[in-house]
Write a protein that holds these residues in place. Structure first.
Motif, PDB file in Angstrom:
ATOM      1  N   THR A  16     -22.727  14.260  69.527  1.00 16.46           N
ATOM      2  CA  THR A  16     -21.860  14.640  70.639  1.00 16.46           C
ATOM      3  C   THR A  16     -21.666  13.472  71.569  1.00 16.46           C
ATOM      4  OG1 THR A  16     -23.749  15.392  71.894  1.00 16.46           O
ATOM      5  CG2 THR A  16     -22.620  17.036  70.536  1.00 16.46           C
ATOM      6  N   SER A  17     -20.632  13.534  72.369  1.00 18.55           N
ATOM      7  CA  SER A  17     -20.382  12.466  73.331  1.00 18.55           C
ATOM      8  C   SER A  17     -21.412  12.554  74.445  1.00 18.55           C
ATOM      9  CB  SER A  17     -18.969  12.581  73.880  1.00 18.55           C
ATOM     10  OG  SER A  17     -18.829  13.782  74.595  1.00 18.55           O
ATOM     11  N   PRO A  18     -21.581  11.469  75.201  1.00 19.11           N
ATOM     12  CA  PRO A  18     -22.606  11.486  76.251  1.00 19.11           C
ATOM     13  C   PRO A  18     -22.362  12.610  77.245  1.00 19.11           C
ATOM     14  CG  PRO A  18     -21.769   9.249  75.904  1.00 19.11           C
ATOM     15  CD  PRO A  18     -20.924  10.177  75.091  1.00 19.11           C
ATOM     16  N   GLY A  19     -23.405  13.333  77.523  1.00 19.46           N
ATOM     17  CA  GLY A  19     -23.318  14.412  78.503  1.00 19.46           C
ATOM     18  C   GLY A  19     -23.070  15.766  77.892  1.00 19.46           C
ATOM     19  N   GLU A  20     -22.592  15.810  76.648  1.00 17.91           N
ATOM     20  CA  GLU A  20     -22.335  17.101  76.003  1.00 17.91           C
ATOM     21  C   GLU A  20     -23.478  17.403  75.052  1.00 17.91           C
ATOM     22  OE1 GLU A  20     -18.623  17.003  73.989  1.00 17.91           O
ATOM     23  OE2 GLU A  20     -17.486  16.506  75.765  1.00 17.91           O
ATOM     24  N   GLY A  21     -23.954  18.583  75.063  1.00 20.30           N
ATOM     25  CA  GLY A  21     -24.996  19.016  74.139  1.00 20.30           C
ATOM     26  C   GLY A  21     -26.327  18.342  74.397  1.00 20.30           C
ATOM     27  N   VAL A  22     -26.560  17.873  75.582  1.00 18.83           N
ATOM     28  CA  VAL A  22     -27.816  17.203  75.901  1.00 18.83           C
ATOM     29  C   VAL A  22     -28.730  18.224  76.556  1.00 18.83           C
ATOM     30  CG1 VAL A  22     -28.899  15.351  77.205  1.00 18.83           C
ATOM     31  CG2 VAL A  22     -26.612  15.030  76.227  1.00 18.83           C
ATOM     32  N   PRO A  23     -29.886  18.450  75.969  1.00 12.75           N
ATOM     33  CA  PRO A  23     -30.819  19.379  76.613  1.00 12.75           C
ATOM     34  C   PRO A  23     -31.400  18.734  77.867  1.00 12.75           C
ATOM     35  CG  PRO A  23     -31.831  18.408  74.664  1.00 12.75           C
ATOM     36  CD  PRO A  23     -30.411  17.938  74.707  1.00 12.75           C
ATOM     37  N   SER A  24     -32.205  19.494  78.553  1.00 12.43           N
ATOM     38  CA  SER A  24     -32.745  19.030  79.824  1.00 12.43           C
ATOM     39  C   SER A  24     -33.638  17.807  79.654  1.00 12.43           C
ATOM     40  CB  SER A  24     -33.528  20.158  80.505  1.00 12.43           C
ATOM     41  OG  SER A  24     -34.600  20.551  79.648  1.00 12.43           O
ATOM     42  N   GLY A  25     -34.142  17.538  78.468  1.00 12.61           N
ATOM     43  CA  GLY A  25     -35.000  16.388  78.229  1.00 12.61           C
ATOM     44  C   GLY A  25     -34.228  15.084  78.167  1.00 12.61           C
ATOM     45  N   GLY A  26     -32.900  15.125  77.986  1.00 16.74           N
ATOM     46  CA  GLY A  26     -32.089  13.929  77.976  1.00 16.74           C
ATOM     47  C   GLY A  26     -31.741  13.419  76.590  1.00 16.74           C
ATOM     48  N   ALA A  27     -32.345  13.906  75.511  1.00 16.63           N
ATOM     49  CA  ALA A  27     -32.021  13.438  74.168  1.00 16.63           C
ATOM     50  C   ALA A  27     -30.930  14.316  73.582  1.00 16.63           C
ATOM     51  CB  ALA A  27     -33.268  13.485  73.289  1.00 16.63           C
ATOM     52  N   PRO A  28     -29.912  13.744  72.978  1.00 20.77           N
ATOM     53  CA  PRO A  28     -28.821  14.538  72.408  1.00 20.77           C
ATOM     54  C   PRO A  28     -29.263  15.277  71.161  1.00 20.77           C
ATOM     55  CG  PRO A  28     -28.475  12.214  71.940  1.00 20.77           C
ATOM     56  CD  PRO A  28     -29.667  12.316  72.826  1.00 20.77           C
ATOM     57  N   TYR A  29     -28.571  16.379  70.886  1.00 19.88           N
ATOM     58  CA  TYR A  29     -28.822  17.128  69.661  1.00 19.88           C
ATOM     59  C   TYR A  29     -28.213  16.378  68.490  1.00 19.88           C
ATOM     60  CZ  TYR A  29     -29.953  21.183  72.572  1.00 19.88           C
ATOM     61  OH  TYR A  29     -30.504  22.024  73.460  1.00 19.88           O
ATOM     62  N   GLY A  30     -28.608  16.641  67.291  1.00 20.90           N
ATOM     63  CA  GLY A  30     -27.963  16.094  66.099  1.00 20.90           C
ATOM     64  C   GLY A  30     -28.740  14.928  65.513  1.00 20.90           C
ATOM     65  N   THR A  31     -28.027  14.159  64.698  1.00 18.54           N
ATOM     66  CA  THR A  31     -28.677  13.089  63.948  1.00 18.54           C
ATOM     67  C   THR A  31     -28.399  11.734  64.553  1.00 18.54           C
ATOM     68  OG1 THR A  31     -26.740  12.876  62.541  1.00 18.54           O
ATOM     69  CG2 THR A  31     -28.484  14.372  61.795  1.00 18.54           C
ATOM     70  N   GLY A  32     -28.076  11.642  65.817  1.00 22.53           N
ATOM     71  CA  GLY A  32     -27.734  10.379  66.450  1.00 22.53           C
ATOM     72  C   GLY A  32     -28.932   9.486  66.658  1.00 22.53           C
ATOM     73  N   PHE A  33     -28.697   8.352  67.253  1.00 21.26           N
ATOM     74  CA  PHE A  33     -29.722   7.365  67.530  1.00 21.26           C
ATOM     75  C   PHE A  33     -30.697   7.903  68.568  1.00 21.26           C
ATOM     76  CE2 PHE A  33     -31.180   3.767  70.119  1.00 21.26           C
ATOM     77  CZ  PHE A  33     -31.827   3.038  69.152  1.00 21.26           C
ATOM     78  N   ASN A  34     -31.948   7.758  68.295  1.00 21.20           N
ATOM     79  CA  ASN A  34     -32.968   8.203  69.228  1.00 21.20           C
ATOM     80  C   ASN A  34     -33.882   7.019  69.513  1.00 21.20           C
ATOM     81  OD1 ASN A  34     -34.950   9.409  70.720  1.00 21.20           O
ATOM     82  ND2 ASN A  34     -35.431  11.003  69.217  1.00 21.20           N
ATOM     83  N   PRO A  35     -33.748   6.385  70.669  1.00 17.69           N
ATOM     84  CA  PRO A  35     -34.571   5.202  70.940  1.00 17.69           C
ATOM     85  C   PRO A  35     -36.051   5.522  71.050  1.00 17.69           C
ATOM     86  CG  PRO A  35     -33.304   5.822  72.881  1.00 17.69           C
ATOM     87  CD  PRO A  35     -32.852   6.693  71.751  1.00 17.69           C
ATOM     88  N   LYS A  36     -36.425   6.789  71.243  1.00 20.28           N
ATOM     89  CA  LYS A  36     -37.841   7.140  71.360  1.00 20.28           C
ATOM     90  C   LYS A  36     -38.497   7.311  69.990  1.00 20.28           C
ATOM     91  CE  LYS A  36     -37.288   9.361  75.809  1.00 20.28           C
ATOM     92  NZ  LYS A  36     -37.440  10.576  76.574  1.00 20.28           N
ATOM     93  N   ARG A  37     -37.686   7.436  68.939  1.00 25.51           N
ATOM     94  CA  ARG A  37     -38.227   7.631  67.599  1.00 25.51           C
ATOM     95  C   ARG A  37     -38.657   6.278  67.046  1.00 25.51           C
ATOM     96  NH1 ARG A  37     -34.802   8.711  62.434  1.00 25.51           N
ATOM     97  NH2 ARG A  37     -36.456   8.899  60.915  1.00 25.51           N
ATOM     98  N   LYS A  38     -39.887   6.153  66.646  1.00 24.23           N
ATOM     99  CA  LYS A  38     -40.406   4.904  66.110  1.00 24.23           C
ATOM    100  C   LYS A  38     -40.702   5.097  64.632  1.00 24.23           C
ATOM    101  CE  LYS A  38     -42.324   3.239  70.372  1.00 24.23           C
ATOM    102  NZ  LYS A  38     -43.415   2.558  71.005  1.00 24.23           N
ATOM    103  N   ARG A  39     -40.396   4.055  63.864  1.00 26.95           N
ATOM    104  CA  ARG A  39     -40.658   4.099  62.425  1.00 26.95           C
ATOM    105  C   ARG A  39     -41.768   3.111  62.106  1.00 26.95           C
ATOM    106  NH1 ARG A  39     -35.622   3.468  58.979  1.00 26.95           N
ATOM    107  NH2 ARG A  39     -37.098   4.201  57.449  1.00 26.95           N
ATOM    108  N   SER A  40     -42.510   3.421  61.093  1.00 28.33           N
ATOM    109  CA  SER A  40     -43.598   2.535  60.697  1.00 28.33           C
ATOM    110  C   SER A  40     -43.030   1.320  59.953  1.00 28.33           C
ATOM    111  CB  SER A  40     -44.575   3.274  59.788  1.00 28.33           C
ATOM    112  OG  SER A  40     -43.964   3.548  58.544  1.00 28.33           O
TER     113      SER A  40
END
Length: 168
Positions: free
Chosen positions: A19-43
């Motif tokens: 979704t575009s910024p501001g739409e579908g964003v829960p109260s935690g601030g991370a968007p729904y869906g399969t978009g980029f998540n800077p908090k997700r870390k990969r090994s």
């Protein structure tokens, strides 16, 4: 620019299909869906496991680009060769016209049969001279060169076997 329109000043970090910024964003601030998540870390192992797939995709893309380039060049080359063939056919017929012109010009001062005979003999002489030059060129091209590539390969094979004269 109004405040309700989204700004294109920064990179879109939400990824495709999100979704575009501001739409579908829960109260935690991370968007729904399969978009980029800077908090997700990969090994490191997860990142390394992606390398073969990325290399494979890169190689496939390079091969596709190479084939597309070759195809475009082949089409251009084919058109160029076709133009040469058409030009050659037109030149062939033009040569016939000029031969007829030579016969007609000679027929103004000589009988027609003699003008035709003279032009025919001249054409045969030109053909014989071209054949003799061609034979000479073929003999020169096919003559064995003592310092050529065949002799060099033979020398290398003898050196590999340990026989013959070779330098260190």
């Amino acid at each position: 620019m109004s405040t309700s329109e989204p700004s294109n000043s920064g990179p879109n970090l939400t990824g495709p299909g999100s979704t575009s910024p501001g739409e579908g964003v829960p109260s935690g601030g991370a968007p729904y869906g399969t978009g980029f998540n800077p908090k997700r870390k990969r090994s490191l192992f997860g990142l390394i496991s992606d390398v073969p797939g990325q290399i494979s995709a890169l190689v496939k893309a390079e091969i596709a680009a190479f084939l597309a380039e070759i195809k475009a060049k082949a089409i251009t080359l084919g058109v160029g060769i076709g133009m040469f063939v058409v030009a050659g056919a037109i030149a062939f017929f033009a040569l016939g016209v000029f031969i007829a012109l030579a016969i007609i010009a000679l027929a103004l001062v000589l009988p027609l049969w003699l003008a035709t005979l003279i032009v025919g003999v001249v054409l045969i002489l030109i053909a014989v001279i071209l054949v003799l030059i061609g034979i000479n060129r073929v003999k020169v091209a096919t003559k064995q060169d003592p310092d050529g590539i065949a002799a060099s390969i033979h020398h290398d094979v003898e050196a590999f076997k340990g026989v013959g004269d070779y330098g260190h």
